[in-house]
Design a protein around this motif. Structure first.
Motif, PDB file in Angstrom:
ATOM      1  N   GLY A  11       0.835  -1.208   0.000  1.00  0.00           N
ATOM      2  CA  GLY A  11       0.000   0.000   0.000  1.00  0.00           C
ATOM      3  C   GLY A  11       0.865   1.250   0.000  1.00  0.00           C
ATOM      4  O   GLY A  11       1.789   1.379   0.804  1.00  0.00           O
ATOM      5  N   GLY A  41      -0.543   7.624  -2.838  1.00  0.00           N
ATOM      6  CA  GLY A  41      -1.320   8.590  -2.046  1.00  0.00           C
ATOM      7  C   GLY A  41      -2.545   7.999  -1.365  1.00  0.00           C
ATOM      8  O   GLY A  41      -3.199   8.670  -0.566  1.00  0.00           O
ATOM      9  N   ASN A  43      -6.085   7.126  -0.246  1.00  0.00           N
ATOM     10  CA  ASN A  43      -7.341   7.864  -0.367  1.00  0.00           C
ATOM     11  C   ASN A  43      -7.157   9.378  -0.407  1.00  0.00           C
ATOM     12  O   ASN A  43      -8.126  10.115  -0.573  1.00  0.00           O
ATOM     13  CB  ASN A  43      -8.296   7.476   0.767  1.00  0.00           C
ATOM     14  CG  ASN A  43      -8.847   6.084   0.560  1.00  0.00           C
ATOM     15  OD1 ASN A  43      -8.788   5.550  -0.552  1.00  0.00           O
ATOM     16  ND2 ASN A  43      -9.363   5.480   1.615  1.00  0.00           N
ATOM     17  N   TYR A  58     -11.088  10.393  -3.886  1.00  0.00           N
ATOM     18  CA  TYR A  58     -11.694   9.531  -2.864  1.00  0.00           C
ATOM     19  C   TYR A  58     -12.221  10.355  -1.683  1.00  0.00           C
ATOM     20  O   TYR A  58     -12.182   9.904  -0.545  1.00  0.00           O
ATOM     21  CB  TYR A  58     -10.675   8.496  -2.369  1.00  0.00           C
ATOM     22  CG  TYR A  58     -10.045   7.691  -3.482  1.00  0.00           C
ATOM     23  CD1 TYR A  58     -10.705   6.597  -4.048  1.00  0.00           C
ATOM     24  CD2 TYR A  58      -8.785   8.034  -3.986  1.00  0.00           C
ATOM     25  CE1 TYR A  58     -10.128   5.864  -5.073  1.00  0.00           C
ATOM     26  CE2 TYR A  58      -8.200   7.302  -5.010  1.00  0.00           C
ATOM     27  CZ  TYR A  58      -8.877   6.218  -5.551  1.00  0.00           C
ATOM     28  OH  TYR A  58      -8.300   5.483  -6.562  1.00  0.00           O
ATOM     29  N   ASP A 226      -1.177  -5.927  -6.976  1.00  0.00           N
ATOM     30  CA  ASP A 226      -1.978  -6.378  -5.836  1.00  0.00           C
ATOM     31  C   ASP A 226      -1.191  -7.404  -5.036  1.00  0.00           C
ATOM     32  O   ASP A 226      -0.773  -8.431  -5.590  1.00  0.00           O
ATOM     33  CB  ASP A 226      -3.283  -6.989  -6.355  1.00  0.00           C
ATOM     34  CG  ASP A 226      -4.289  -7.179  -5.236  1.00  0.00           C
ATOM     35  OD1 ASP A 226      -3.865  -7.502  -4.101  1.00  0.00           O
ATOM     36  OD2 ASP A 226      -5.490  -6.991  -5.488  1.00  0.00           O
ATOM     37  N   GLU A 320     -21.536  13.002  -1.719  1.00  0.00           N
ATOM     38  CA  GLU A 320     -21.141  11.723  -1.105  1.00  0.00           C
ATOM     39  C   GLU A 320     -22.366  10.914  -0.687  1.00  0.00           C
ATOM     40  O   GLU A 320     -23.200  11.394   0.079  1.00  0.00           O
ATOM     41  CB  GLU A 320     -20.280  11.977   0.140  1.00  0.00           C
ATOM     42  CG  GLU A 320     -18.937  12.560  -0.199  1.00  0.00           C
ATOM     43  CD  GLU A 320     -18.075  12.821   1.035  1.00  0.00           C
ATOM     44  OE1 GLU A 320     -18.044  11.975   1.956  1.00  0.00           O
ATOM     45  OE2 GLU A 320     -17.446  13.894   1.073  1.00  0.00           O
ATOM     46  N   ASN A 372      -7.379   9.830  11.259  1.00  0.00           N
ATOM     47  CA  ASN A 372      -7.114  10.893  10.302  1.00  0.00           C
ATOM     48  C   ASN A 372      -5.694  10.728   9.762  1.00  0.00           C
ATOM     49  O   ASN A 372      -4.892   9.987  10.334  1.00  0.00           O
ATOM     50  CB  ASN A 372      -7.247  12.255  10.987  1.00  0.00           C
ATOM     51  CG  ASN A 372      -8.694  12.591  11.277  1.00  0.00           C
ATOM     52  OD1 ASN A 372      -9.598  12.148  10.566  1.00  0.00           O
ATOM     53  ND2 ASN A 372      -8.919  13.351  12.331  1.00  0.00           N
TER      54      ASN A 372
HETATM   55  P1  FAD Z   1      -5.287   4.399   2.521  1.00  0.00           P
HETATM   56  O1  FAD Z   1      -5.217   5.833   2.188  1.00  0.00           O
HETATM   57  O2  FAD Z   1      -6.575   3.670   2.332  1.00  0.00           O
HETATM   58  O3  FAD Z   1      -4.168   3.646   1.672  1.00  0.00           O
HETATM   59  C1  FAD Z   1      -4.068   2.246   1.625  1.00  0.00           C
HETATM   60  C2  FAD Z   1      -3.469   1.888   0.289  1.00  0.00           C
HETATM   61  O4  FAD Z   1      -3.195   0.476   0.273  1.00  0.00           O
HETATM   62  C3  FAD Z   1      -4.426   2.148  -0.873  1.00  0.00           C
HETATM   63  O5  FAD Z   1      -3.783   2.907  -1.863  1.00  0.00           O
HETATM   64  C4  FAD Z   1      -4.784   0.738  -1.364  1.00  0.00           C
HETATM   65  O6  FAD Z   1      -4.997   0.697  -2.769  1.00  0.00           O
HETATM   66  C5  FAD Z   1      -3.554  -0.049  -0.970  1.00  0.00           C
HETATM   67  N1  FAD Z   1      -3.821  -1.470  -0.820  1.00  0.00           N
HETATM   68  C6  FAD Z   1      -4.766  -2.062  -0.045  1.00  0.00           C
HETATM   69  N2  FAD Z   1      -4.713  -3.398  -0.160  1.00  0.00           N
HETATM   70  C7  FAD Z   1      -3.706  -3.658  -1.036  1.00  0.00           C
HETATM   71  C8  FAD Z   1      -3.173  -4.862  -1.559  1.00  0.00           C
HETATM   72  N3  FAD Z   1      -3.659  -6.055  -1.240  1.00  0.00           N
HETATM   73  N4  FAD Z   1      -2.127  -4.767  -2.432  1.00  0.00           N
HETATM   74  C9  FAD Z   1      -1.626  -3.555  -2.791  1.00  0.00           C
HETATM   75  N5  FAD Z   1      -2.112  -2.391  -2.311  1.00  0.00           N
HETATM   76  C10 FAD Z   1      -3.132  -2.442  -1.451  1.00  0.00           C
HETATM   77  N6  FAD Z   1      -8.119  12.480   7.121  1.00  0.00           N
HETATM   78  C11 FAD Z   1      -7.727  13.737   7.442  1.00  0.00           C
HETATM   79  O7  FAD Z   1      -6.745  13.903   8.187  1.00  0.00           O
HETATM   80  N7  FAD Z   1      -8.392  14.835   6.963  1.00  0.00           N
HETATM   81  C12 FAD Z   1      -9.491  14.715   6.156  1.00  0.00           C
HETATM   82  O8  FAD Z   1     -10.087  15.727   5.745  1.00  0.00           O
HETATM   83  C13 FAD Z   1      -9.917  13.400   5.800  1.00  0.00           C
HETATM   84  N8  FAD Z   1     -10.993  13.239   5.004  1.00  0.00           N
HETATM   85  C14 FAD Z   1     -11.391  11.981   4.675  1.00  0.00           C
HETATM   86  C15 FAD Z   1     -12.511  11.852   3.848  1.00  0.00           C
HETATM   87  C16 FAD Z   1     -12.954  10.591   3.498  1.00  0.00           C
HETATM   88  C17 FAD Z   1     -14.165  10.460   2.609  1.00  0.00           C
HETATM   89  C18 FAD Z   1     -12.280   9.448   3.991  1.00  0.00           C
HETATM   90  C19 FAD Z   1     -12.760   8.073   3.624  1.00  0.00           C
HETATM   91  C20 FAD Z   1     -11.157   9.573   4.801  1.00  0.00           C
HETATM   92  C21 FAD Z   1     -10.701  10.849   5.159  1.00  0.00           C
HETATM   93  N9  FAD Z   1      -9.582  11.020   5.962  1.00  0.00           N
HETATM   94  C22 FAD Z   1      -9.187  12.285   6.311  1.00  0.00           C
HETATM   95  C23 FAD Z   1      -8.786   9.868   6.450  1.00  0.00           C
HETATM   96  C24 FAD Z   1      -7.628   9.525   5.513  1.00  0.00           C
HETATM   97  O9  FAD Z   1      -8.152   9.149   4.247  1.00  0.00           O
HETATM   98  C25 FAD Z   1      -6.862   8.346   6.128  1.00  0.00           C
HETATM   99  O10 FAD Z   1      -6.389   8.679   7.404  1.00  0.00           O
HETATM  100  C26 FAD Z   1      -5.661   7.938   5.286  1.00  0.00           C
HETATM  101  O11 FAD Z   1      -5.957   7.790   3.925  1.00  0.00           O
HETATM  102  C27 FAD Z   1      -5.156   6.625   5.819  1.00  0.00           C
HETATM  103  O12 FAD Z   1      -3.993   6.223   5.142  1.00  0.00           O
HETATM  104  P2  FAD Z   1      -3.686   4.688   4.949  1.00  0.00           P
HETATM  105  O13 FAD Z   1      -2.392   4.612   4.231  1.00  0.00           O
HETATM  106  O14 FAD Z   1      -3.844   3.964   6.231  1.00  0.00           O
HETATM  107  O15 FAD Z   1      -4.876   4.115   4.025  1.00  0.00           O
END
Ligand code: FAD
Ligand code: UDP
Length: 389
Positions: A11, A41, A43, A58, A226, A320, A372
């Motif tokens: 990810g 990046g 979401n 997203y 993936d 949304e 967040n």
């Molecule tokens: P993600 O951003 O989900 O990244 C995970 C990545 O892993 C993705 O790119 C996915 O494709 C990849 N992945 C998953 N499984 C696999 C696999 N098997 N193989 C390869 N790749 C894989 N936070 C804020 O601070 N401010 C905001 O205003 C805010 N607004 C938001 C609005 C919405 C609608 C949502 C849903 C969330 C919001 N957030 C906000 C929260 C923010 O999106 C998350 O905190 C952040 O994206 C988390 O990062 P992450 O890397 O854990 O997950």
């Protein structure tokens, strides 16, 4: 044969990108990042749409934090546009609509009630809780004073109950109380959505920020990759492309998917975003307008407010719509549905993951938490502090 990589990160969202950079730069490790999407990046991904408007594919993302460490860390990869998000509730009133700030605050109170009532309620509220204090809606509803309790019912009815039903399919009492506590009643005239010390938008967007973060000689990013097809977990060993992998693995995808959902699917909510371009400089009054009483969508965000992009004559908005995640290939699991029962199911998956040495679950999906961005960056930095000790 010697392994080509020391670490595998699944990810390239905020969690994976920060972890990869730390392991590569601070730890000197050779890191392979596998990302199933065709971009980095996670979401936070943003891009220009067909009209030239910078949109968040997203959902709207606004950066805010009280952590100096996180702010300084991200500032290495971006300059910031000063931006403090403001949200209003849009409420049908007679032939028109009334708007007032969310979180519901003293300005909202004065817009919703006649001046004399608003003044009396303000006095009562500030006497009970203090000025500049935040009170959750569930707490306010427990106040024994009949006038405060009637106000609490008003706010519950006009701001929370329908929005929460649309977002979660459950009432505010049924969902995790920390969720509605994110948007407390605020006994203040401060109309900002967040009060954090550091707030802003990455000047050129989130995608360039995370591209720069992942741009390091020790990091290889594979897009459209993936992990389900490349990595296998078998009898306590990690296999990458069929070969035993002996290094650190950081997994930021969904925990249930990792184990073929063998104990059942973890419940998530997914969103459908409907983007619309309009031939106007601006289309609505604020960056985000919440539809707390009517409509099937929860909120509409107009990106130009957030990004500050100067582009006359066209603007793009996103509506949304929330629904239960089913696991279909075109759905994204956006929000963990936190409850004691679901947390217990999650714990079973975590226990499975713990059977693998040097294997770490990190991020909003992998940890099944409502994080967040800043909390994720902090978690990734802390995990790497531990791994690089
Ligand atoms: P993600 O951003 O989900 O990244 C995970 C990545 O892993 C993705 O790119 C996915 O494709 C990849 N992945 C998953 N499984 C696999 C696999 N098997 N193989 C390869 N790749 C894989 N936070 C804020 O601070 N401010 C905001 O205003 C805010 N607004 C938001 C609005 C919405 C609608 C949502 C849903 C969330 C919001 N957030 C906000 C929260 C923010 O999106 C998350 O905190 C952040 O994206 C988390 O990062 P992450 O890397 O854990 O997950
Ligand atoms: N909420 C609400 N009405 C609003 C804003 C928020 O009922 O106008 C509730 C709803 O349950 C929502 C939660 O508060 O899911 C958290 O809101 P937040 O804006 O933090 O959600 P996010 O931006 O993470 O989707």
């Amino acid at each position: 044969m010697k392994q080509a990589y020391d670490c595998l990160v699944i990810g390239a969202g905020p969690a994976g990108a920060v972890a990869a950079r730390e392991l590569a730069e601070r730890g000197g490790r050779r890191v392979l990042v596998l990302e199933r999407r065709n971009h980095v990046g996670g979401n936070t991904y943003d891009r220009f749409d067909a009209h030239g408007v910078l949109i968040h594919q997203y959902g709207p993302h606004i950066f805010h934090t009280n952590s100096l460490r996180v702010y300084e860390y991200l500032s290495r990869f971006t300059a910031w546009r000063p931006y403090e998000h403001q949200v209003v509730a849009s409420i049908p009133e007679g032939e028109g609509r009334l708007e007032y700030p969310v979180p519901f605050n003293l300005v909202s109170l004065r817009r919703a009630f006649p001046p004399e009532d608003a003044r009396r309620l303000e006095e009562k509220l500030t006497a009970a809780y203090g000025r500049e204090k935040k009170v959750t809606i569930l707490e306010l509803r427990r106040n024994p004073d009949p006038e405060i309790s009637a106000l609490a019912d008003y706010v519950y009815d006009h701001v929370f109950v329908r929005y929460t039903m649309k977002q979660w399919g459950q009432t505010p009492e049924e969902i995790d109380p920390n969720t509605t506590a994110r948007v407390p009643v605020f006994l203040s005239e401060d109309c900002r959505y967040f009060q954090d010390e550091y707030q802003g938008m990455p000047l050129e967007g989130y995608t360039p920020l995370f591209q720069r973060m992942l741009d390091h000689p020790n990091i290889t990013v594979e897009l459209g990759a993936d992990a389900g097809r490349r990595m296998r977990l078998e009898n306590g060993a990690v296999l990458l492309d069929g070969e035993a992998f002996g290094g650190t693995v950081i997994y930021t995808g969904a925990a249930d998917e990792l184990f073929g959902c063998q104990f059942g699917r973890l419940p998530y909510r997914t969103l459908d975003f409907v983007f619309e371009a309009h031939p106007a400089d601006f289309w609505q009054s604020h960056g985000t307008v919440n539809y707390t009483m009517d409509q099937d969508y929860t909120r509409i965000t107009e990106f130009k407010y957030l990004t500050g992009q100067e582009l006359p004559g066209v603007t793009t908005i996103a509506k949304e719509f929330s629904r239960a995640y089913t696991g279909a290939a075109d759905e994204v699991p956006y929000y963990a549905v936190i409850s004691p029962e679901n947390n217990a199911l999650y714990a079973r998956y975590r226990a499975e993951a713990d059977r693998y040495p040097d294997f770490h679950l990190l991020g909003r999906l992998a940890e099944y938490k409502y994080y967040n961005m800043d909390a994720i960056a902090a978690r990734a930095l802390e995990l790497c502090d531990d791994l690089l000790k």
